[in-house]
Design a protein around this motif. Structure first.
Motif, short mmCIF file in Angstrom:
data_model
loop_
_atom_site.label_atom_id
_atom_site.label_comp_id
_atom_site.label_asym_id
_atom_site.label_seq_id
_atom_site.Cartn_x
_atom_site.Cartn_y
_atom_site.Cartn_z
N ILE A 180 0.86 -1.18 0.00
CA ILE A 180 0.00 0.00 0.00
C ILE A 180 0.89 1.23 0.00
O ILE A 180 1.55 1.55 0.99
CB ILE A 180 -0.92 0.01 1.24
N ASP A 181 0.95 1.92 -1.13
CA ASP A 181 1.81 3.08 -1.24
C ASP A 181 1.10 4.33 -0.72
O ASP A 181 -0.12 4.48 -0.88
CB ASP A 181 2.21 3.31 -2.70
N TRP A 233 -0.07 8.24 -0.72
CA TRP A 233 -0.36 9.24 -1.74
C TRP A 233 0.69 10.34 -1.71
O TRP A 233 1.25 10.63 -0.64
CB TRP A 233 -1.72 9.88 -1.49
N HIS A 272 1.74 7.64 5.16
CA HIS A 272 0.33 7.55 4.78
C HIS A 272 -0.47 8.55 5.62
O HIS A 272 -0.38 8.55 6.85
CB HIS A 272 -0.18 6.13 5.00
N CYS A 282 -5.40 7.78 2.87
CA CYS A 282 -4.76 6.52 2.47
C CYS A 282 -4.21 5.78 3.68
O CYS A 282 -3.46 4.81 3.53
CB CYS A 282 -3.66 6.78 1.42
N PRO A 314 -4.62 3.06 6.18
CA PRO A 314 -5.52 1.89 6.24
C PRO A 314 -6.48 1.99 7.42
O PRO A 314 -6.08 2.30 8.54
CB PRO A 314 -4.55 0.71 6.38
N ASP A 321 -0.64 -5.50 7.85
CA ASP A 321 -2.04 -5.32 8.24
C ASP A 321 -2.71 -6.68 8.15
O ASP A 321 -2.96 -7.20 7.07
CB ASP A 321 -2.71 -4.32 7.30
N ARG A 337 -5.63 -7.50 8.75
CA ARG A 337 -7.04 -7.38 8.33
C ARG A 337 -7.98 -8.17 9.24
O ARG A 337 -9.13 -8.42 8.88
CB ARG A 337 -7.20 -7.77 6.86
N SER A 390 -2.41 -4.47 13.20
CA SER A 390 -1.16 -4.68 12.46
C SER A 390 -0.01 -5.15 13.33
O SER A 390 -0.01 -4.98 14.55
CB SER A 390 -0.74 -3.38 11.76
N GLU A 432 -2.36 -7.31 4.11
CA GLU A 432 -1.82 -6.26 3.26
C GLU A 432 -0.57 -5.70 3.91
O GLU A 432 -0.35 -5.89 5.12
CB GLU A 432 -2.87 -5.17 3.03
N LEU A 483 2.69 -2.49 3.99
CA LEU A 483 3.23 -1.19 3.62
C LEU A 483 4.58 -1.01 4.30
O LEU A 483 4.90 -1.72 5.26
CB LEU A 483 2.27 -0.05 3.97
#
Length: 399
Positions: free
Chosen positions: A2-3, A5, A57, A125, A127, A228, A230, A355, A385, A387
């Motif tokens: 997950i980059d 922005w 993020h 952005c 998460p 993450d 989730r 996380s 996920e 980052l």
């Protein structure tokens, strides 16, 4: 991965949403980061030490003030437009995500700031529900937006000073505790408002003082991988509040203001004075975790960043056994990351999902992530996920 922005893209997204919903242009766009905590979990509300870094993020807020005391809020992550009056906001009056920004306005008003009404659009952005302080990023972005937009009408401490940032952080804590109903400590808001790029923030939650501690991962040839899981993560379901209440009751039994006052050398006597095993385990975690923060910072101060892994491992084990806030997904993520070469790994944040972080050799994020993904698939978990956490700067105006 997950980059994050870019500031330009984040501001443009928030502006576009604002124009679509409210018409015209906002007064500006402000943003604030999520965070990961390197070590020092569940110590903030016990007067202890913690060591967060700000994520790259961020949550972006396009805001325009209004002179009728009204509030209008929209988020790219939620449906519909929320509207109310500032005078109608208070504990128990707002449900869902609007409680965080509306709560900040309420808390600042309670502190004597003549906050105006506003319309605002949120784009993020960070998460959501990942234990990376998306709520604190939301609160902090609104706090700096309100303070900046008020200009000469602002009556609090200079919001660009550390004193002013501490003041804003306290308002954000009140918003989260009293309006949103999440009994968190102050670490998340302090990180979002007071971190500095390239540094970890040593926060003393007893007196609110801070110190920037260099955390140069690139120079050490390392990356900090965020996993993450989730797994469902929530701080308003009673488990977090239960841990906090147990610690506060133990402090009363031991005759101290907070568990910070217990010296590690006197821990055996303190534990013996407690009447039940749950209280003993909770206190043991808090006291030992504060000591681990001190050791972690001492290693960073002498450039031994590669030696902090065992402290991360010990922290996770304490959170798993004594504080009981990990879950199967977090434990698998941590164990797998270590087996794949991580120097150390631990859960981060409040726990019960969310996380984990792993300190890894630079350039190995993909194989470590692949190993964790495979382990999750084997266990039947939702796919995780990932980052990369680069220590970043605090809340500020973007446009």
């Amino acid at each position: 991965m997950i980059d994050p922005w870019t500031p330009t893209d984040g501001a443009a997204t928030a502006r576009a949403q604002f124009a679509e919903v409210f018409g015209g242009q906002p007064d500006g766009v402000w943003s604030a980061p999520g965070r990961v905590n390197l070590i020092g979990e569940h110590t903030d509300y016990n007067g202890g030490l913690c060591l967060p870094v700000a994520l790259p993020h961020r949550t972006f807020v396009a805001l325009r003030t209004r002179d009728d005391g009204g509030l209008g809020l929209v988020s790219g992550r939620e449906s519909g437009v929320w509207s109310s009056e500032l005078t109608a906001v208070g504990p128990g009056t707002v449900e869902g995500w609007p409680a965080y920004p509306a709560g900040v306005a309420w808390a600042l008003t309670q502190a004597g700031i003549p906050v105006p009404g506003f319309d605002a659009a949120v784009a993020s952005c960070v998460p959501y529900g990942a234990g990376l302080s998306s709520s604190a990023a939301l609160e902090s972005a609104f706090a700096v937006a309100i303070a900046d937009r008020m200009g000469a009408a602002w009556t609090g401490p200079d919001p660009s000073s550390d004193e002013g940032r501490a003041f804003l952080a306290q308002a954000c804590v009140r918003a989260e505790n009293e309006v949103a109903g999440a009994p968190t400590g102050g670490m998340d808001q302090a990180a979002s408002l007071r971190c500095a790029a390239g540094n970890a923030l040593l926060l003393d939650c007893r007196d609110g003082s801070t110190r920037q501690v260099p955390f140069d991962l690139a120079a050490a040839g390392l990356d900090l991988l965020v996993i993450d899981t989730r797994a469902e993560h929530a701080l308003v379901d009673g488990q977090y509040a239960q841990r906090r209440a147990t610690c506060e009751a133990a402090a009363v039994t031991l005759g101290v203001p907070t568990l910070r006052e217990i010296d590690p050398a006197g821990l055996p006597d303190a534990l013996a004075a407690l009447g039940d095993d749950v209280s003993r385990r909770r206190v043991r975690h808090v006291v030992s975790e504060i000591a681990r923060v001190t050791e972690f910072v001492a290693l960073l101060d002498v450039g031994r960043i590669r030696d902090v892994g065992p402290l991360m491992d010990a922290s996770h084990e304490s959170l798993r056994v004594d504080y009981e806030v990990t879950c199967a997904e977090l434990d698998v993520a941590v164990a797998t990351a270590r087996a794949a070469g991580a120097l150390g790994a631990r859960m981060t944040g409040g726990g019960f999902g969310g996380s984990a972080i792993a300190l890894i050799e630079a350039g190995t994020a993909r194989p470590v992530a692949d190993a964790v993904s495979a382990a999750f698939a084997d266990a039947g978990f939702t796919a995780p996920e990932f980052l990369i956490a680069t220590p970043s700067g605090p809340a500020h105006r973007d446009a």
